[in-house]
Write a protein that holds these residues in place. Structure first.
Motif, PDB file in Angstrom:
ATOM      1  N   ILE A  70       0.844  -1.204   0.000  1.00 29.13           N
ATOM      2  CA  ILE A  70       0.000   0.000   0.000  1.00 29.13           C
ATOM      3  C   ILE A  70       0.875   1.249   0.000  1.00 29.13           C
ATOM      4  CG2 ILE A  70      -1.637   1.339   1.392  1.00 29.13           C
ATOM      5  CD1 ILE A  70      -2.811  -1.445   2.259  1.00 29.13           C
ATOM      6  N   ALA A  71       1.924   1.257   0.808  1.00 27.15           N
ATOM      7  CA  ALA A  71       2.827   2.414   0.865  1.00 27.15           C
ATOM      8  C   ALA A  71       3.533   2.623  -0.481  1.00 27.15           C
ATOM      9  CB  ALA A  71       3.849   2.234   1.980  1.00 27.15           C
ATOM     10  N   LEU A  72       3.945   1.542  -1.125  1.00 32.50           N
ATOM     11  CA  LEU A  72       4.594   1.666  -2.432  1.00 32.50           C
ATOM     12  C   LEU A  72       3.612   2.186  -3.483  1.00 32.50           C
ATOM     13  CD1 LEU A  72       6.718  -1.596  -2.372  1.00 32.50           C
ATOM     14  CD2 LEU A  72       7.636   0.736  -2.581  1.00 32.50           C
ATOM     15  N   ASP A  73       2.375   1.675  -3.464  1.00 32.07           N
ATOM     16  CA  ASP A  73       1.361   2.153  -4.409  1.00 32.07           C
ATOM     17  C   ASP A  73       1.083   3.639  -4.205  1.00 32.07           C
ATOM     18  OD1 ASP A  73       1.140  -0.391  -5.488  1.00 32.07           O
ATOM     19  OD2 ASP A  73      -0.651  -0.912  -4.328  1.00 32.07           O
ATOM     20  N   THR A  74       1.056   4.071  -2.956  1.00 34.04           N
ATOM     21  CA  THR A  74       0.846   5.492  -2.661  1.00 34.04           C
ATOM     22  C   THR A  74       2.002   6.322  -3.207  1.00 34.04           C
ATOM     23  OG1 THR A  74      -0.429   4.935  -0.692  1.00 34.04           O
ATOM     24  CG2 THR A  74       0.493   7.165  -0.791  1.00 34.04           C
ATOM     25  N   SER A  75       3.217   5.826  -3.048  1.00 36.68           N
ATOM     26  CA  SER A  75       4.375   6.539  -3.618  1.00 36.68           C
ATOM     27  C   SER A  75       4.242   6.644  -5.134  1.00 36.68           C
ATOM     28  CB  SER A  75       5.679   5.823  -3.267  1.00 36.68           C
ATOM     29  OG  SER A  75       5.961   5.933  -1.904  1.00 36.68           O
ATOM     30  N   ARG A  76       3.806   5.566  -5.786  1.00 39.50           N
ATOM     31  CA  ARG A  76       3.653   5.575  -7.246  1.00 39.50           C
ATOM     32  C   ARG A  76       2.574   6.569  -7.660  1.00 39.50           C
ATOM     33  NH1 ARG A  76       5.234   1.871 -11.585  1.00 39.50           N
ATOM     34  NH2 ARG A  76       4.626   3.010 -13.444  1.00 39.50           N
ATOM     35  N   LEU A  90      13.265   6.156  -7.571  1.00 43.27           N
ATOM     36  CA  LEU A  90      12.279   6.132  -8.648  1.00 43.27           C
ATOM     37  C   LEU A  90      12.209   4.742  -9.271  1.00 43.27           C
ATOM     38  CD1 LEU A  90      10.327   7.657 -10.534  1.00 43.27           C
ATOM     39  CD2 LEU A  90      12.317   8.221 -11.945  1.00 43.27           C
ATOM     40  N   LEU A  91      13.340   4.162  -9.573  1.00 41.11           N
ATOM     41  CA  LEU A  91      13.381   2.828 -10.159  1.00 41.11           C
ATOM     42  C   LEU A  91      12.763   1.798  -9.223  1.00 41.11           C
ATOM     43  CD1 LEU A  91      14.372   1.018 -12.492  1.00 41.11           C
ATOM     44  CD2 LEU A  91      16.506   0.757 -11.217  1.00 41.11           C
ATOM     45  N   MET A  92      13.076   1.884  -7.942  1.00 39.25           N
ATOM     46  CA  MET A  92      12.531   0.925  -6.979  1.00 39.25           C
ATOM     47  C   MET A  92      11.011   1.026  -6.902  1.00 39.25           C
ATOM     48  SD  MET A  92      15.456   1.129  -4.031  1.00 39.25           S
ATOM     49  CE  MET A  92      14.691  -0.007  -2.890  1.00 39.25           C
ATOM     50  N   VAL A  93      10.480   2.239  -6.875  1.00 42.76           N
ATOM     51  CA  VAL A  93       9.026   2.416  -6.806  1.00 42.76           C
ATOM     52  C   VAL A  93       8.376   1.940  -8.102  1.00 42.76           C
ATOM     53  CG1 VAL A  93       7.176   4.150  -6.716  1.00 42.76           C
ATOM     54  CG2 VAL A  93       9.070   4.259  -5.089  1.00 42.76           C
ATOM     55  N   ARG A  94       8.929   2.344  -9.231  1.00 36.43           N
ATOM     56  CA  ARG A  94       8.324   1.952 -10.516  1.00 36.43           C
ATOM     57  C   ARG A  94       8.383   0.449 -10.747  1.00 36.43           C
ATOM     58  NH1 ARG A  94       9.670   6.887 -14.522  1.00 36.43           N
ATOM     59  NH2 ARG A  94       7.710   7.968 -14.134  1.00 36.43           N
ATOM     60  N   GLN A  95       9.465  -0.191 -10.355  1.00 33.98           N
ATOM     61  CA  GLN A  95       9.614  -1.621 -10.609  1.00 33.98           C
ATOM     62  C   GLN A  95       8.795  -2.483  -9.644  1.00 33.98           C
ATOM     63  OE1 GLN A  95      11.378  -3.223 -13.123  1.00 33.98           O
ATOM     64  NE2 GLN A  95      11.543  -1.192 -13.994  1.00 33.98           N
ATOM     65  N   ALA A  96       8.383  -1.917  -8.526  1.00 36.68           N
ATOM     66  CA  ALA A  96       7.651  -2.695  -7.517  1.00 36.68           C
ATOM     67  C   ALA A  96       6.160  -2.386  -7.499  1.00 36.68           C
ATOM     68  CB  ALA A  96       8.254  -2.444  -6.133  1.00 36.68           C
ATOM     69  N   THR A  97       5.685  -1.563  -8.439  1.00 37.35           N
ATOM     70  CA  THR A  97       4.283  -1.159  -8.440  1.00 37.35           C
ATOM     71  C   THR A  97       3.717  -1.201  -9.856  1.00 37.35           C
ATOM     72  OG1 THR A  97       4.895   1.157  -8.697  1.00 37.35           O
ATOM     73  CG2 THR A  97       4.531   0.384  -6.443  1.00 37.35           C
ATOM     74  N   SER A  98       2.408  -1.143  -9.941  1.00 33.53           N
ATOM     75  CA  SER A  98       1.719  -1.109 -11.225  1.00 33.53           C
ATOM     76  C   SER A  98       1.648   0.335 -11.733  1.00 33.53           C
ATOM     77  CB  SER A  98       0.295  -1.638 -11.048  1.00 33.53           C
ATOM     78  OG  SER A  98      -0.490  -1.355 -12.183  1.00 33.53           O
ATOM     79  N   TRP A 102      -1.260   2.906 -10.717  1.00 34.26           N
ATOM     80  CA  TRP A 102      -1.281   3.840  -9.588  1.00 34.26           C
ATOM     81  C   TRP A 102      -0.764   5.219  -9.977  1.00 34.26           C
ATOM     82  CZ3 TRP A 102      -4.347   3.037  -5.797  1.00 34.26           C
ATOM     83  CH2 TRP A 102      -4.729   1.732  -5.501  1.00 34.26           C
ATOM     84  N   GLU A 103       0.123   5.283 -10.945  1.00 35.17           N
ATOM     85  CA  GLU A 103       0.583   6.592 -11.424  1.00 35.17           C
ATOM     86  C   GLU A 103      -0.570   7.315 -12.113  1.00 35.17           C
ATOM     87  OE1 GLU A 103       4.521   8.335 -13.660  1.00 35.17           O
ATOM     88  OE2 GLU A 103       4.392   6.206 -13.182  1.00 35.17           O
ATOM     89  N   GLY A 104      -1.330   6.573 -12.940  1.00 34.93           N
ATOM     90  CA  GLY A 104      -2.511   7.153 -13.575  1.00 34.93           C
ATOM     91  C   GLY A 104      -3.545   7.574 -12.549  1.00 34.93           C
ATOM     92  N   TYR A 105      -3.701   6.771 -11.512  1.00 36.11           N
ATOM     93  CA  TYR A 105      -4.628   7.109 -10.432  1.00 36.11           C
ATOM     94  C   TYR A 105      -4.232   8.445  -9.795  1.00 36.11           C
ATOM     95  CZ  TYR A 105      -6.993   6.906  -5.915  1.00 36.11           C
ATOM     96  OH  TYR A 105      -7.748   7.215  -4.812  1.00 36.11           O
ATOM     97  N   GLY A 106      -2.941   8.636  -9.569  1.00 33.08           N
ATOM     98  CA  GLY A 106      -2.463   9.896  -8.995  1.00 33.08           C
ATOM     99  C   GLY A 106      -2.791  11.088  -9.881  1.00 33.08           C
ATOM    100  N   HIS A 107      -2.608  10.926 -11.189  1.00 33.64           N
ATOM    101  CA  HIS A 107      -2.966  11.997 -12.123  1.00 33.64           C
ATOM    102  C   HIS A 107      -4.475  12.274 -12.073  1.00 33.64           C
ATOM    103  CE1 HIS A 107       0.764  12.895 -14.227  1.00 33.64           C
ATOM    104  NE2 HIS A 107       1.049  11.599 -14.253  1.00 33.64           N
ATOM    105  N   ALA A 108      -5.276  11.198 -12.024  1.00 35.87           N
ATOM    106  CA  ALA A 108      -6.734  11.362 -11.963  1.00 35.87           C
ATOM    107  C   ALA A 108      -7.152  12.068 -10.675  1.00 35.87           C
ATOM    108  CB  ALA A 108      -7.425  10.008 -12.087  1.00 35.87           C
ATOM    109  N   ALA A 109      -6.533  11.704  -9.557  1.00 41.10           N
ATOM    110  CA  ALA A 109      -6.859  12.343  -8.274  1.00 41.10           C
ATOM    111  C   ALA A 109      -6.519  13.831  -8.309  1.00 41.10           C
ATOM    112  CB  ALA A 109      -6.117  11.652  -7.132  1.00 41.10           C
TER     113      ALA A 109
END
Length: 164
Positions: free
Chosen positions: A46-52, A85-93, A96-103
């Protein structure tokens, strides 16, 4: 990697280069270690997804407090940011980045009626993404976890749900 300590920390993940004298053989990439830990630790996921989800608003993503990244002496902050950045991107879908843009769009405009051609300031194709999600939702192909993320009360409209 050891189990979390009393503070919930996994310890240090050294980021080693082939030139580092501590390297014997080939070191595991840190993102591979993070993915393995994530598979067994839901709060970490959950924390990684939030970072993404917040990548679009920061140049240096935060890793969950459970991690300390250790770089060789003399390594600059820019490289550290790239490793994070690499660690977050490689460990998440990427979802979640699109979700952040939508939010962010929703917070600014009060709705998700995003025009098909809309791109965010950093070039993310939000209109295409939102319309694709609406199609997947209408066809019953959107995972329940993602429906739940998109439908808290702030995303709902008086007459129709987010899937306009």
């Amino acid at each position: 990697m050891k189990s979390p300590d009393a503070f919930g920390s996994y310890g240090r993940i050294p980021v080693l280069t082939d030139a580092d004298p501590r390297v014997e053989g080939r070191p595991l990439p840190p993102q591979q270690i993070v993915r393995a830990l994530r598979a067994h630790d839901e709060p970490l996921g959950i924390a990684l997804d939030t970072s993404r989800a917040h990548l679009h608003s920061t140049a240096d993503p935060r890793l969950p407090a459970k991690f300390t990244v250790e770089l060789p002496a003399g390594t600059g902050d820019r490289l550290l940011a790239q490793v994070r950045l690499l660690m977050v991107r490689q460990a998440t879908s990427p979802w979640w980045e699109g979700y952040g843009h939508a939010a962010t769009y929703h917070d600014r405009h009060g709705h998700l009626a995003v025009p098909q051609a809309h791109r965010t300031d950093d070039g993310y194709p939000l209109g295409i993404r939102i319309n694709g999600l609406r199609r997947a939702y209408a066809q019953g192909r959107l995972a329940q976890e993602r429906i739940d993320a998109l439908e808290p009360p702030r995303w709902r409209r008086p007459t129709r749900r987010w899937s306009r």
